[in-house]
Design an enzyme around this catalytic site. Structure first.
Site, short mmCIF file in Angstrom:
data_model
loop_
_atom_site.label_atom_id
_atom_site.label_comp_id
_atom_site.label_asym_id
_atom_site.label_seq_id
_atom_site.Cartn_x
_atom_site.Cartn_y
_atom_site.Cartn_z
N ASN A 154 4.83 13.70 2.34
CA ASN A 154 4.30 12.39 1.95
C ASN A 154 3.69 12.55 0.56
O ASN A 154 2.96 13.50 0.33
CB ASN A 154 3.18 11.95 2.90
CG ASN A 154 3.72 11.40 4.19
OD1 ASN A 154 4.90 11.11 4.30
ND2 ASN A 154 2.85 11.26 5.16
N GLY A 155 3.91 11.59 -0.31
CA GLY A 155 3.30 11.66 -1.64
C GLY A 155 4.37 11.66 -2.72
O GLY A 155 5.56 11.45 -2.44
N GLU A 159 -20.87 -9.03 1.08
CA GLU A 159 -20.19 -9.22 2.36
C GLU A 159 -20.72 -8.30 3.44
O GLU A 159 -20.92 -8.72 4.57
CB GLU A 159 -18.68 -8.92 2.22
CG GLU A 159 -17.83 -10.04 1.66
CD GLU A 159 -16.37 -9.64 1.59
OE1 GLU A 159 -15.54 -10.41 2.07
OE2 GLU A 159 -16.04 -8.56 1.05
N TRP A 174 9.54 6.03 3.45
CA TRP A 174 9.62 4.89 2.54
C TRP A 174 10.00 5.47 1.20
O TRP A 174 9.27 6.28 0.66
CB TRP A 174 8.25 4.21 2.40
CG TRP A 174 8.06 3.09 3.32
CD1 TRP A 174 7.39 3.12 4.50
CD2 TRP A 174 8.55 1.76 3.16
NE1 TRP A 174 7.44 1.87 5.08
CE2 TRP A 174 8.14 1.03 4.28
CE3 TRP A 174 9.31 1.12 2.17
CZ2 TRP A 174 8.44 -0.31 4.44
CZ3 TRP A 174 9.63 -0.21 2.34
CH2 TRP A 174 9.18 -0.91 3.46
N LYS A 233 -17.99 -7.39 -2.46
CA LYS A 233 -17.99 -6.34 -1.44
C LYS A 233 -19.41 -6.07 -0.97
O LYS A 233 -19.67 -5.95 0.21
CB LYS A 233 -17.40 -5.02 -1.98
CG LYS A 233 -15.93 -4.92 -2.11
CD LYS A 233 -15.16 -4.72 -0.82
CE LYS A 233 -14.84 -6.00 -0.14
NZ LYS A 233 -13.84 -6.88 -0.67
N CYS A 278 5.13 6.61 4.91
CA CYS A 278 5.85 7.72 5.52
C CYS A 278 5.06 8.28 6.69
O CYS A 278 3.84 8.28 6.69
CB CYS A 278 6.07 8.83 4.50
SG CYS A 278 7.04 8.31 3.09
N HIS A 304 -26.69 -15.79 -21.57
CA HIS A 304 -26.85 -17.24 -21.40
C HIS A 304 -27.49 -17.59 -20.06
O HIS A 304 -27.30 -18.70 -19.55
CB HIS A 304 -25.49 -17.93 -21.53
CG HIS A 304 -24.85 -17.72 -22.86
ND1 HIS A 304 -25.41 -18.16 -24.04
CD2 HIS A 304 -23.72 -17.05 -23.22
CE1 HIS A 304 -24.65 -17.81 -25.06
NE2 HIS A 304 -23.62 -17.11 -24.59
N ARG A 362 4.68 1.23 10.90
CA ARG A 362 4.52 1.34 9.45
C ARG A 362 5.80 0.96 8.73
O ARG A 362 5.78 0.75 7.52
CB ARG A 362 4.15 2.77 9.07
CG ARG A 362 2.86 3.21 9.68
CD ARG A 362 2.58 4.65 9.33
NE ARG A 362 1.41 5.11 10.02
CZ ARG A 362 0.19 4.78 9.69
NH1 ARG A 362 -0.02 4.00 8.67
NH2 ARG A 362 -0.83 5.23 10.36
N LYS A 413 -11.82 -12.03 9.39
CA LYS A 413 -10.75 -11.38 8.62
C LYS A 413 -9.76 -12.42 8.11
O LYS A 413 -9.25 -12.32 7.00
CB LYS A 413 -10.04 -10.37 9.52
CG LYS A 413 -8.99 -9.54 8.83
CD LYS A 413 -9.63 -8.53 7.90
CE LYS A 413 -8.61 -7.83 7.03
NZ LYS A 413 -9.22 -7.43 5.74
N GLU A 419 -15.49 -8.70 -7.79
CA GLU A 419 -15.08 -8.10 -6.52
C GLU A 419 -16.12 -7.08 -6.03
O GLU A 419 -16.41 -7.01 -4.84
CB GLU A 419 -13.68 -7.45 -6.69
CG GLU A 419 -13.15 -6.69 -5.49
CD GLU A 419 -13.05 -7.52 -4.21
OE1 GLU A 419 -13.15 -8.75 -4.26
OE2 GLU A 419 -12.89 -6.89 -3.14
C1 G6P Z 1 -11.77 -14.08 4.31
C2 G6P Z 1 -12.01 -12.60 4.28
C3 G6P Z 1 -11.91 -12.08 2.85
C4 G6P Z 1 -10.58 -12.47 2.25
C5 G6P Z 1 -10.34 -13.98 2.32
C6 G6P Z 1 -8.94 -14.33 1.97
O1 G6P Z 1 -12.85 -14.73 3.69
O2 G6P Z 1 -13.27 -12.29 4.83
O3 G6P Z 1 -12.03 -10.67 2.85
O4 G6P Z 1 -10.53 -12.04 0.92
O5 G6P Z 1 -10.55 -14.43 3.65
O6 G6P Z 1 -8.08 -13.80 2.95
P1 G6P Z 1 -6.55 -13.55 2.77
O7 G6P Z 1 -6.07 -13.09 4.12
O8 G6P Z 1 -5.94 -14.87 2.39
O9 G6P Z 1 -6.38 -12.55 1.71
#
Ligand code: G6P
Length: 613
Positions: free
Chosen positions: A100-101, A493, A74, A490, A2, A509, A27, A608, A486
């Site tokens: 919004n919300g 990365e 939305w 993070k 929104c 193990h 958006r 990306k 994950e």
């Molecule tokens: C790259 C990015 C990751 C992402 C992966 C998959 O390695 O750096 O952050 O998770 O691609 O990308 P996707 O666009 O398919 O989610």
């Protein structure tokens, strides 16, 4: 997502509002509306569909006034039709609101208001807001107080803008939590308000960003800020560089931080139009599925890379527990060469933010060539993974710019949950009571995420303490095991600190040999069915001299006896807890990288969207 735009000054507000809404057009929306104060009375135009429909309506039946508010919507509650479009007007026609919300307790409030004689014109949660403002005004409050009283009655995260013909010299705006921002733009003899900076940047570069639990009273020559209890607040005016990219970053230092904070909104939008809380139902139209097809599905293979793969691991648990469909997760770069056994009763479901990742697309092609049904869960609209799929669940998170994915990780967690409930419903593997329970659990998620975001200062403190480590081990079990993966991903990365995610039960193990004071252990131990097991893993790590950082549920009394390093998270139904436990780990990685002065948004060697093998 929104969008909100408001204007007060000497110019005609309608074109300013419509132009501002246009800036938020990327958006997407399903209805739009504008309200202006014209000669002491409120005039409204609203229409379903694209903004161009509203523009045509305004052309046919113009409306003029020097103060006005507008909105693109939305749908969250109620269909995307004219009746449910914002702005919403009260019974007397003197108060109007855009929002919004989600008003989480809107059903109760609606019942109370109806019992008092209020007639509702829409199915929206937002309409309760305008009726409450009207009610408090009628009982003697001024507009500012009436908005304040309303905020104390509604639950959830909100951005709200209110206007009234009873006090035609002002707009009142408020922000609670993170259902999108509220920014005030300062002009000469005119002021602006919007959910997002780009909507007002063509008029001013001077902006004030409301924090959570703050309100503003905006007149054409003045802005006053106060907290939602009414205590005045001093504010700083930020000068915005005329750089569209910087403008998009708004109040944040990095896109990653902004995107982490956008999750209340992106998750609200993820539920929008798909979840009917009243009927306890989920509908995913884009999958183009019917009962017959749903019943045919014997197996699902989720394929993805990186962060998206971790979302898939949570998806597997949800699809098996809720829909009772056997599900596997296959890393796309492996799956494409695995000569997998597939048939027409198998679904290959690709999860991808970009929808262009080469390995993921190749895995989809493998699925296609072997006759499987092909679905995707994709963010980038129009991308290859969206186009080639038989059905798609589009992530509703808007553009994600930071290379390390955050909001495009939590959205597919909810998407998988929605998919599981939807499939269970279609194939009849769930009782109506269970379905209602699972659906109603979703309502509180955006605001629980907001509560985690409000605790950012606590995360920052631990980031300061651990930023100089060279290694960290992340442990989780069950549905939070993928979150350990994950969290570790993070950190590595963006901070270049070596981090490993591990199923906690496997620690003994191997990795236990590594544990000492220089290898902190991040342990995901929320109150889920694996909690007791996690407590013993924490004890084992501590017995080896390890320093533990725990993710724990508010009110937990065992974990504080074991460690002082705790990311507290609010209590959450366990199947949704990964959405909540992810947040402190995203913030932890972000703050460590940021404290180390690293290029958070564009970490070395990463991209990306990886469109090569
Ligand atoms: C790259 C990015 C990751 C992402 C992966 C998959 O390695 O750096 O952050 O998770 O691609 O990308 P996707 O666009 O398919 O989610």
């Amino acid at each position: 997502m929104c969008g909100i735009v408001g204007y007060i000054g000497d110019r005609d507000s309608t074109p300013i509002i419509l132009n501002g809404l246009k800036r938020l057009e990327y958006r997407g929306y399903d209805s739009a509306g504008v309200a202006v104060l014209d000669n002491g009375s409120i005039e409204i135009r609203r229409d379903a569909g694209k903004l161009s429909h509203l523009e045509a309506l305004v052309n046919d039946t113009p409306l003029h006034g020097k103060i006005g508010i507008g909105h693109t919507r939305w749908a969250t509650h109620g269909e995307p039709n004219i009746r449910n479009a914002h702005p919403h007007i009260g019974s007397t026609g003197e108060f109007v609101v855009v929002h919004n919300g989600i008003v989480e307790n809107y059903l109760e409030l609606r019942e109370e208001l109806v019992a008092e004689g209020t007639v509702f014109k829409s199915e929206t949660d937002t309409e309760t807001i305008v009726h409450l403002v009207e009610k408090f005004y009628a009982s003697g409050s001024n507009l500012e107080e009436a908005v304040r009283q309303t905020l104390s009655h509604i639950r959830g995260a909100h951005g709200i803008v209110v206007m009234s013909s009873r006090e035609p010299d002002k707009i009142v705006a408020a922000r609670v939590g993170n259902a999108g921002g509220v920014v005030i733009g300062l002009g000469k003899g005119e002021n602006f308000v919007a959910s997002d900076l780009p909507a007002i940047l063509e008029h001013t570069r001077k902006a004030i960003f409301l924090e959570s639990h703050q309100m503003a009273v905006i007149t054409k020559d003045d802005v006053r800020l106060m907290d939602i209890k009414g205590t005045p607040i001093a504010f700083t005016v930020q000068k915005i560089a005329w750089d569209p990219v910087a403008a998009e970053k708004g109040e944040y230092r990095h896109f990653m931080q902004k995107e982490i904070h956008e999750q209340v909104r992106s998750l609200t939008d993820t539920l929008a139009g798909r979840v009917d809380f009243d009927k306890g139902r989920v509908v995913l139209h884009e999958l183009k599925l019917d009962v017959e097809r749903a019943k045919k599905i014997k197996r699902i293979i989720i394929t993805a890379c990186g962060t998206a793969g971790h979302a898939g691991m949570v998806g597997k648990i949800l699809l098996e527990r809720i829909a009772r469909i056997p599900t596997e997760v296959a890393i796309a770069s492996e799956f494409r060469y695995a000569d997998p056994l597939l048939d027409e009763d198998t679904v290959v479901l690709a999860i991808s933010q970009s929808g262009e990742t080469a390995d993921t697309l190749a895995a989809m092609e493998e699925g296609r060539s072997k006759g499987a049904m092909l679905w995707s869960n994709v963010n980038a609209i129009g991308s290859q993974a969206m186009r080639i799929a038989d059905g798609c669940i589009s992530m509703q998170v808007g553009p994600e710019i930071g290379v390390a994915s955050t909001k495009a990780f939590t959205a597919p967690l909810l998407d998988m949950y929605l998919l599981a409930v939807y499939l269970a419903d279609l194939s009849g593997t769930i009782s109506p009571e269970k379905r209602f329970e699972l659906v109603s659990d979703l309502a509180g998620i955006p605001s629980l995420v907001g509560q985690c975001l409000d605790r950012e200062p606590d995360v920052l403190r631990l980031a300061q303490k651990f930023k100089n480590m060279n290694h960290m081990l992340y442990l989780g079990r069950g549905i939070n095991m993928p979150i350990a993966y994950e969290g570790a991903l993070k950190l590595k990365e963006i901070s270049y600190i070596h981090a490993e995610g591990y199923p906690a039960g496997e620690m003994k193990h191997g990795p236990i040999a590594l544990i000492d004071r220089n290898m902190p252990v991040v342990a995901l131990a929320p109150k889920d069915p694996w909690y007791d097991k996690m407590i013993s893993q924490i004890e084992q790590a501590m017995a080896r001299g390890g320093e533990v950082i725990a993710v724990a549920t508010d009110g937990d009394t065992l974990i504080p006896d074991l460690t002082d390093n705790i990311f507290w998270v609010p209590e959450t139904p366990w199947m949704l807890s990964p959405v909540i436990t992810s947040i402190p780990l995203q913030l932890f990685a972000y703050h460590i990288a940021s404290l180390l002065g690293l290029d958070v948004d564009q970490p070395r060697n990463l991209a990306k969207s990886v469109t090569v093998e």
